[in-house]
Design an enzyme around this catalytic site. Sequence first.
Site, PDB file in Angstrom:
ATOM      1  N   HIS A 150      55.597  34.095  38.084  1.00  0.00           N
ATOM      2  CA  HIS A 150      55.065  35.373  36.900  1.00  0.00           C
ATOM      3  C   HIS A 150      55.349  36.122  38.078  1.00  0.00           C
ATOM      4  O   HIS A 150      53.849  36.086  39.249  1.00  0.00           O
ATOM      5  CB  HIS A 150      53.994  34.945  36.443  1.00  0.00           C
ATOM      6  CG  HIS A 150      53.891  35.314  34.630  1.00  0.00           C
ATOM      7  ND1 HIS A 150      52.639  34.368  33.988  1.00  0.00           N
ATOM      8  CD2 HIS A 150      54.692  34.494  33.846  1.00  0.00           C
ATOM      9  CE1 HIS A 150      53.318  33.996  32.541  1.00  0.00           C
ATOM     10  NE2 HIS A 150      54.353  33.954  32.761  1.00  0.00           N
ATOM     11  N   LYS A 190      63.469  34.100  37.913  1.00  0.00           N
ATOM     12  CA  LYS A 190      64.039  35.226  36.937  1.00  0.00           C
ATOM     13  C   LYS A 190      63.926  35.927  38.834  1.00  0.00           C
ATOM     14  O   LYS A 190      62.778  35.593  39.366  1.00  0.00           O
ATOM     15  CB  LYS A 190      63.017  36.404  36.167  1.00  0.00           C
ATOM     16  CG  LYS A 190      62.916  35.313  35.419  1.00  0.00           C
ATOM     17  CD  LYS A 190      61.994  36.707  34.284  1.00  0.00           C
ATOM     18  CE  LYS A 190      62.543  36.373  32.994  1.00  0.00           C
ATOM     19  NZ  LYS A 190      61.140  37.573  31.694  1.00  0.00           N
ATOM     20  N   ARG A 228      56.018  25.846  26.291  1.00  0.00           N
ATOM     21  CA  ARG A 228      55.890  26.571  27.767  1.00  0.00           C
ATOM     22  C   ARG A 228      54.618  27.107  27.354  1.00  0.00           C
ATOM     23  O   ARG A 228      53.158  27.123  28.290  1.00  0.00           O
ATOM     24  CB  ARG A 228      56.464  28.394  28.233  1.00  0.00           C
ATOM     25  CG  ARG A 228      56.609  28.876  29.247  1.00  0.00           C
ATOM     26  CD  ARG A 228      57.913  29.091  29.704  1.00  0.00           C
ATOM     27  NE  ARG A 228      57.053  31.010  30.614  1.00  0.00           N
ATOM     28  CZ  ARG A 228      57.023  30.351  32.355  1.00  0.00           C
ATOM     29  NH1 ARG A 228      57.620  29.441  32.509  1.00  0.00           N
ATOM     30  NH2 ARG A 228      56.840  31.644  32.368  1.00  0.00           N
ATOM     31  N   ARG A 256      60.691  27.773  31.471  1.00  0.00           N
ATOM     32  CA  ARG A 256      61.947  28.803  30.897  1.00  0.00           C
ATOM     33  C   ARG A 256      62.581  27.746  30.426  1.00  0.00           C
ATOM     34  O   ARG A 256      63.228  27.412  31.073  1.00  0.00           O
ATOM     35  CB  ARG A 256      61.779  29.714  31.276  1.00  0.00           C
ATOM     36  CG  ARG A 256      60.907  30.959  31.830  1.00  0.00           C
ATOM     37  CD  ARG A 256      61.546  32.103  32.186  1.00  0.00           C
ATOM     38  NE  ARG A 256      60.198  32.731  33.078  1.00  0.00           N
ATOM     39  CZ  ARG A 256      59.329  33.005  34.070  1.00  0.00           C
ATOM     40  NH1 ARG A 256      60.905  32.806  35.044  1.00  0.00           N
ATOM     41  NH2 ARG A 256      59.239  34.307  34.808  1.00  0.00           N
ATOM     42  N   HIS A 310      59.956  27.339  24.461  1.00  0.00           N
ATOM     43  CA  HIS A 310      58.636  28.910  24.452  1.00  0.00           C
ATOM     44  C   HIS A 310      57.685  28.477  24.387  1.00  0.00           C
ATOM     45  O   HIS A 310      56.629  28.803  24.895  1.00  0.00           O
ATOM     46  CB  HIS A 310      59.383  30.180  24.053  1.00  0.00           C
ATOM     47  CG  HIS A 310      58.639  31.151  24.940  1.00  0.00           C
ATOM     48  ND1 HIS A 310      59.128  31.184  26.276  1.00  0.00           N
ATOM     49  CD2 HIS A 310      57.764  32.395  24.475  1.00  0.00           C
ATOM     50  CE1 HIS A 310      57.963  32.639  26.759  1.00  0.00           C
ATOM     51  NE2 HIS A 310      57.382  33.365  26.009  1.00  0.00           N
ATOM     52  N   TYR A 370      47.127  34.009  28.803  1.00  0.00           N
ATOM     53  CA  TYR A 370      46.270  33.019  28.860  1.00  0.00           C
ATOM     54  C   TYR A 370      44.964  32.421  27.922  1.00  0.00           C
ATOM     55  O   TYR A 370      44.145  32.273  27.503  1.00  0.00           O
ATOM     56  CB  TYR A 370      46.868  32.229  29.062  1.00  0.00           C
ATOM     57  CG  TYR A 370      48.205  32.405  29.033  1.00  0.00           C
ATOM     58  CD1 TYR A 370      48.720  31.260  28.021  1.00  0.00           C
ATOM     59  CD2 TYR A 370      49.346  32.597  29.832  1.00  0.00           C
ATOM     60  CE1 TYR A 370      50.489  31.055  27.754  1.00  0.00           C
ATOM     61  CE2 TYR A 370      50.936  32.427  29.955  1.00  0.00           C
ATOM     62  CZ  TYR A 370      51.138  32.085  28.061  1.00  0.00           C
ATOM     63  OH  TYR A 370      52.372  31.899  28.459  1.00  0.00           O
TER      64      TYR A 370
END
Length: 291
Positions: free
Chosen positions: A263, A171, A240, A147, A237, A272
Amino acid sequence: MDRHLEAFLEMLAAERGAARNTLAAYAADLGDLAAFLRQREPRGLAAASADALRAYLARLAEEGLSARTAARRLSAMRQFFRFLAREGVRPDDPTELLDSPRQGKSLPKALRAAEVTALLDAAARLPGKRGPLTVAMLELLYCSGLRASELVGLPASALAQDGALILVRGKGNKDRLVPISGRARTAVLGLQDPKKPSKWLFPSYGASGHLTRQSLVLLVKQAALEAGLDPAKVSPHVLRHSFASHLLEGGADLRALQMLLGHADIATTQIYTRVLEERLRELVETHHPLA
């Protein structure tokens, strides 16, 4: 600020390690709800009824906010009221009676491999120090799927001189190891100045001490212009997304891709697979003689 909202934000920071931007987003979303409820619910935000929350979502739709934005607001509401129920502030969770806004299934935008190559070649042509810096950041973005915030916040210690992995804090302050290419490692190490050691991999003179996300976006847009690509369709992004899509096209395992992207839920990574399906359909329509 509403005292219950303040307690909720403190919980997110202390228990979940929520980043400053995440806390600001929750505060803004729930603050907007509180402003809407002020005339409807004198007892405060925590006492909101399901009907009042429904009316708020209806107002968002009337104002033309997208289903995605409304879904994000509803997600913030759900977490807030679940927190209140768990803490015994109220006996129920009114969001259990709310329906989620319907969202269209949008596919991530990914560059073709040839476009990525053109972007890297163009970055090298940018004048002065921008060239090597942009090449290094693009190489690292595309080979790792980081990210934008993860990339600019990399400490210098994340990249060992002879290491094939970088340690990334994502995150929720969760760490993960991501392999990187030799090209990316060489490009990044080429920026290091032993006479000016820094705590950050991409240092700057700003308050944070490292390059900002906005500066990264600007460099990517400049490289896109130089490559003859539409800058509106090129961003960190998108790189990515390109990383993930190209790996999947090459036969990568979905679980491995989930780990690389950081994730928390495999469902996020599964989007995806739709990208791959779309590419295969396009391939048949373009090249099959009876299409």
